[in-house]
Write an enzyme that holds these catalytic residues in place. Structure first.
Site, PDB file in Angstrom:
ATOM      1  N   SER A 227      66.807 126.202  51.494  1.00  0.00           N
ATOM      2  CA  SER A 227      67.551 125.007  51.913  1.00  0.00           C
ATOM      3  C   SER A 227      68.669 125.427  52.845  1.00  0.00           C
ATOM      4  CB  SER A 227      68.169 124.332  50.698  1.00  0.00           C
ATOM      5  OG  SER A 227      69.236 125.114  50.204  1.00  0.00           O
ATOM      6  N   ASP A 228      69.069 124.544  53.755  1.00  0.00           N
ATOM      7  CA  ASP A 228      70.349 124.799  54.402  1.00  0.00           C
ATOM      8  C   ASP A 228      71.386 124.704  53.291  1.00  0.00           C
ATOM      9  OD1 ASP A 228      72.417 125.324  56.071  1.00  0.00           O
ATOM     10  OD2 ASP A 228      71.865 123.861  57.596  1.00  0.00           O
TER      11      ASP A 228
END
Ligand code: BGC
Length: 758
Positions: A227-228
């Site tokens: 994920s960012d």
């Protein structure tokens, strides 16, 4: 592989859930009892931002080489150079104990206002894809992983954590995904980082279509999806969508939610196991590269200098550059003393050293006399005094060189730009200096295009030096004095004004949504389609020499799409100094069922030539050079017909055009259905066979009914023309009294015939 499977079998549910979330901001969760080590990641993309203590929240990072940012890298149009830079980045990652570098960023430059455009390559997916492949290859060739980011449609900073990007399928496939697709398929990044935003109503972190259907299944991505930082909203939904690793950690409650969901039967443990498998694959791959040691600070600084000079773009030069020595040079502008070489945010590197532009100028200026004036203040205040000082200096000199940097309050990760302008003070400074000094050079430091109409005609030369990395100050000097002949070309269009730009009416969105209303038409695709003049076109850049193109050839004038083509052209250096030219090939489709951009970049090469030297360059065009994505067929298609191959020095400087005829190898399914229009029936080869006799009959009937010759002028219109865009069924309903069977039965019968022929 087997080992990983057997490890998974030995892991408890809690251990598996914990592995899928980081242990700290930069590390994965180790499982000591099973010998599963920790993995360390760091930003990225143009340097290693290894924080001193990866387990704490401290931000201070260890010294590393700050290479030029992506706008500058892209302007080199040199994937091999990026490969070389990638190996240097990897050496630093090894020395700094980093397993995976968080980059490159490969989002498209939809608008020049994007605050993070400095971290992205281009407005063109072909160019961006090629360059990302080079950089990833380079880094991974040394056993360090990459994280291709931010997947996908993360093209603005405004509400970047939540905005819903509404992008139609064709635009996604042709503009926003291809650079990722190429990088995934050709360079196989170890990890892909999903974006913060929503794409078509779903967070990218929970977007099954994006992460699993497209990335993992269609493109065959085998690494892990991370994920960012902070992009996960619902951990269980994200796992189900294909998001393997949540960062940053620790997030104990997330781990608990996964355990709970498995126990409650809401999450199939096989899904969790699959993510664990992906994570362990990368964790163990990273282990194969021993870390530690040092890196060659000096050599990397020199490489950063070379890369910076290759990416600088000479935008204007009325014969003043290269500068000669033995003259008085007034050096004006804060950026000469305080180099502006990188952007703000997560990519901010603690440089090993910084080349100060003024000092570098002094070092190379020989007998020249140099004087300096600050020109503009550090903040957004206006100072007439600083302008007056600069004017006095410029007036007394033979040449003025202005170092103008776009301040960070105007450009950074985290916020978009609101205009394309330099500061008011900077514009006034350039104008005032140019008034008293006819030989004025402007050197720009910025990550994205700025407007220049207010002053461009008053200055003699403009060098776009970008966010040039820590050695950029020396690279500017190399170019100004001609030690390096500039060869960079723009990887993005410089518009004349903001209201000309493609996304102007749909930027930055409101009420949580941004509609990509311009569709395929971003960058030069838009300016071409609308015939809008630009300040500097895509692919543009000057040199201290000139190049002639001759003898264009193509391997075949009639060809099968799958066989592709080879275009060759002779390039001659017609000037007095050695230089490099970037040759571009664009493809123009004469006729297509769906609208297509006027032309699209499909190949390029960079060639180095001594004065008078000629080289033949050759560019391959494959199936994808001619294909477009058809949303109804849900695939890339080619259509029989003619294409122009434009051999060009920039998007608006077409040197030669070759016309070729393509034969499609595709046997596409027949898409005719009950709603298909007469035109669609006639365009489809199977449809036209059955529809032609019916149309002939209709023509006769309408002649008899409405009079006229061949058409139906009795109603003041051509009835047959009107019919063309009506569904066949609706047209037949008008003619029902002349038909032997009910109209729907007739259409059903025709549909059976055409579909039987599939
Ligand atoms: C950025 C990423 C970066 C991450 C870790 C995020 O805010 O969008 O590009 O890699 O932080 O610093």
């Amino acid at each position: 592989m087997n080992d990983i499977q057997s490890l998974i079998a030995q892991m408890t549910l809690e251990e598996k859930a914990a592995l899928c979330t980081g242990a700290s901001a930069w590390t994965s969760t180790p499982v000591e009892r099973l010998g599963i080590p920790e993995m360390t990641v760091s930003d990225g993309p143009h340097g290693v931002r290894r924080v001193e203590d990866v387990h704490s929240l401290a931000m201070q990072s260890l010294p590393a080489t700050c290479f030029p940012t992506a706008s500058a890298l892209a302007s080199t149009w040199d994937a091999d150079l990026l490969r070389e830079m990638g190996t240097a980045l990897a050496e630093e990652a090894i020395a700094l104990n980093v397993d995976v570098l968080l980059g490159p960023g490969n989002n498209m430059k939809r608008s020049p206002l994007g605050g993070r455009n400095f971290e992205y390559f281009s407005e063109d997916p072909y160019l961006a894809g090629e360059l990302a492949v080079g950089l990833i290859d380079g880094i991974q060739s040394k056993g360090i992983g990459t994280s291709l980011k931010h997947f996908a449609a993360n093209n603005q900073e405004f509400q970047r954590f939540s905005i819903n990007a509404e992008v139609d399928e064709r635009t996604l496939r042709e503009i926003y995904l291809p650079a990722f697709e190429k990088a995934v398929k050709k360079a196989k990044p170890w990890t892909v980082m999903c974006a913060y935003n929503k794409l078509n109503d779903e967070y990218c972190s929970e977007n099954h279509y994006l992460l699993t259907d497209i990335l993992k299944k269609e493109w065959g991505f085998e690494g892990l999806v991370v994920s960012d930082w902070g992009a996960v909203h619902d951990r269980v939904a994200a796992l189900k969508a294909g998001l393997d690793w949540e960062m940053p950690g620790p997030q104990d409650w997330r781990v608990k939610s996964v355990v709970k969901a498995v126990r409650a039967g809401e999450l199939d443990e096989a899904i969790l196991d699959e993510s664990v498998r992906c994570i362990l694959g990368v964790v163990f791959k990273a282990q194969q590269t021993p870390k530690g040691g040092t890196f060659d600070v000096e050599a990397h600084h020199e490489l950063a200098r070379r890369v910076a000079s290759e990416g600088m773009v000479l935008l204007k030069n009325n014969g003043l550059l290269p500068l000669k020595d033995h003259q008085h040079i007034a050096v004006i502008g804060r950026a000469a003393e305080s180099a502006h070489f990188q952007g703000g945010g997560s990519s901010h590197i603690n440089p090993t050293r910084v080349a100060v532009p003024f000092k570098e100028l002094q070092a190379q200026a020989g007998n020249a006399e140099l004087t300096y004036a600050e020109g503009y203040p550090v903040d957004n205040t206006f100072s007439q005094e600083l302008i007056d000082q600069a004017v006095t200096l410029a007036h007394a000199a033979d040449v003025a060189v202005l170092y103008i940097a776009l301040p960070s309050y105007k450009e950074s990760e985290g916020y978009d730009r609101t205009d394309l302008d330099l500061t008011e003070q900077q514009v006034a400074l350039i104008q005032a200096v140019a008034k008293v000094q006819p030989k004025t050079v402007v050197v720009l430091n910025n990550g994205a295009p700025v407007a220049m109409s207010a002053w461009i005609d008053n200055v003699t030369a403009i060098l776009e030096a970008w966010m040039m990395g820590q050695a950029g100050g020396a690279a500017i000097t190399d170019v100004l004095f001609g030690k390096v002949n500039p060869s960079g070309k723009l990887a993005e269009t410089y518009p004349l004004k903001l209201s000309d730009t493609p996304a102007y009416l749909n930027w930055p969105g409101a009420a949580g949504e941004v509609r990509y209303g311009e569709g395929l038409f971003i960058g030069y695709r838009y300016y071409d389609a609308k015939g809008i003049p630009v300040l500097f076109p895509f692919g543009y850049g000057l040199s201290y020499t000139t190049f002639a193109y001759s003898n264009p050839k193509v391997s075949a004038t009639r060809f099968k799409d799958v066989d592709g083509l080879t275009v060759t052209v002779d390039v001659t250096n017609t000037g007095k100094v050695a230089g490099k030219e970037i040759v571009q090939v664009y493809v123009h489709d004469h006729k297509s069922e769906l609208v297509r951009p006027e032309k699209e970049l499909k190949g390029f090469t960079k060639v180095e030539l001594e004065p008078g030297e000629t080289k033949t360059v050759s560019i391959q065009l494959d199936f994808s050079a001619f294909a477009y994505y058809h949303p109804k067929y849900k695939q890339w298609i080619t259509e029989d017909g003619e294409f122009d191959l434009l051999i060009a020095a920039s998007a608006t400087d077409i040197r030669h055009t070759l016309t070729v005829t393509l034969e499609s190898s595709l046997c596409l399914p027949c898409l005719l259905d009950k709603e298909s229009t007469i035109r669609e029936w006639t365009v489809d080869p199977r449809g036209s066979v059955v529809i032609t006799p019916i149309l002939q009959k209709m023509g006769e009937t309408s002649r008899q009914t409405f009079g006229g010759d061949g058409g139906s002028e009795g109603m003041g219109m051509d009835i047959m023309e009107m019919f063309l865009d009506m569904p066949l069924l609706s047209v037949l309903l008008f003619q029902q009294s002349t038909l032997p069977v009910p109209a729907d039965e007739m259409v059903d019968g025709l549909l059976t015939k055409v579909h039987d022929k599939n």
